[in-house]
Design a protein around this motif. Structure first.
Motif, PDB file in Angstrom:
ATOM      1  N   VAL A  50      -2.707 -20.965 -20.146  1.00 32.66           N
ATOM      2  CA  VAL A  50      -2.244 -21.127 -21.528  1.00 32.66           C
ATOM      3  C   VAL A  50      -2.864 -22.374 -22.150  1.00 32.66           C
ATOM      4  O   VAL A  50      -3.323 -22.355 -23.293  1.00 32.66           O
ATOM      5  N   ALA A  51      -2.917 -23.461 -21.378  1.00 28.84           N
ATOM      6  CA  ALA A  51      -3.539 -24.688 -21.894  1.00 28.84           C
ATOM      7  C   ALA A  51      -5.023 -24.466 -22.164  1.00 28.84           C
ATOM      8  O   ALA A  51      -5.554 -24.944 -23.170  1.00 28.84           O
ATOM      9  N   GLY A  52      -5.714 -23.752 -21.283  1.00 26.66           N
ATOM     10  CA  GLY A  52      -7.121 -23.442 -21.500  1.00 26.66           C
ATOM     11  C   GLY A  52      -7.334 -22.570 -22.718  1.00 26.66           C
ATOM     12  O   GLY A  52      -8.228 -22.822 -23.529  1.00 26.66           O
ATOM     13  N   LEU A  53      -6.515 -21.536 -22.865  1.00 20.37           N
ATOM     14  CA  LEU A  53      -6.634 -20.662 -24.042  1.00 20.37           C
ATOM     15  C   LEU A  53      -6.316 -21.423 -25.326  1.00 20.37           C
ATOM     16  O   LEU A  53      -6.918 -21.163 -26.361  1.00 20.37           O
ATOM     17  N   ALA A  65       2.303 -22.213 -25.818  1.00 21.09           N
ATOM     18  CA  ALA A  65       3.223 -21.948 -24.704  1.00 21.09           C
ATOM     19  C   ALA A  65       4.587 -21.508 -25.224  1.00 21.09           C
ATOM     20  O   ALA A  65       5.206 -20.601 -24.660  1.00 21.09           O
ATOM     21  N   ALA A  66       5.039 -22.114 -26.298  1.00 16.59           N
ATOM     22  CA  ALA A  66       6.331 -21.730 -26.872  1.00 16.59           C
ATOM     23  C   ALA A  66       6.296 -20.293 -27.378  1.00 16.59           C
ATOM     24  O   ALA A  66       7.269 -19.549 -27.209  1.00 16.59           O
ATOM     25  N   LEU A  67       5.179 -19.893 -27.968  1.00 16.73           N
ATOM     26  CA  LEU A  67       5.057 -18.511 -28.440  1.00 16.73           C
ATOM     27  C   LEU A  67       5.132 -17.520 -27.286  1.00 16.73           C
ATOM     28  O   LEU A  67       5.678 -16.434 -27.427  1.00 16.73           O
ATOM     29  N   LEU A  72       5.250 -25.608 -19.965  1.00 16.99           N
ATOM     30  CA  LEU A  72       4.097 -26.419 -19.570  1.00 16.99           C
ATOM     31  C   LEU A  72       4.591 -27.660 -18.833  1.00 16.99           C
ATOM     32  O   LEU A  72       5.442 -28.391 -19.360  1.00 16.99           O
ATOM     33  N   PRO A  73       4.084 -27.929 -17.633  1.00 20.42           N
ATOM     34  CA  PRO A  73       4.473 -29.155 -16.935  1.00 20.42           C
ATOM     35  C   PRO A  73       3.904 -30.379 -17.639  1.00 20.42           C
ATOM     36  O   PRO A  73       2.915 -30.304 -18.366  1.00 20.42           O
TER      37      PRO A  73
END
Length: 100
Positions: A50-53, A65-67, A72-73
């Motif tokens: 998700v962070a990469g996208l 991430a919320a969507l 997320l750590p």
């Protein structure tokens, strides 16, 4: 939903895989079929993915991430750690287009 956002930016499965590899400096290396699995829901979207996208799509990672309902750590590394080999937009805009 993640792949719908990528498709809205004209990224195919292959294009998304290549962009993820480039934006994350090779930390995320997935096949196009795995990207398709994420879109179909047969492959789980990890926080790192998700962070990469988010980096590929230009969306803040916490918002994306919320969507997707993904936690997320706090110690998650940024999408890109360097910009080597990446041409800055200012250098593209400032080029003389009239030619020699």
């Amino acid at each position: 939903m993640l792949l719908q956002l990528a498709h809205s930016r004209n990224l195919t499965w292959t294009g998304t895989a290549k962009a993820l590899y480039a934006v994350t400096d090779g930390r995320i290396c997935l096949s196009p079929s795995t990207i398709g699995g994420i879109g179909r829901g047969t492959v789980e979207a990890t926080p790192e993915l998700v962070a990469g996208l988010a980096g590929v799509l230009g969306i803040p990672a916490p918002g994306l991430a919320a969507l997707g309902g993904i936690h997320l750590p706090d110690d998650l590394p940024p999408a890109a750690t360097s910009s080597k080999g990446v041409e800055r937009p200012e250098s593209i805009v400032g080029r003389d287009r009239a030619g020699p």
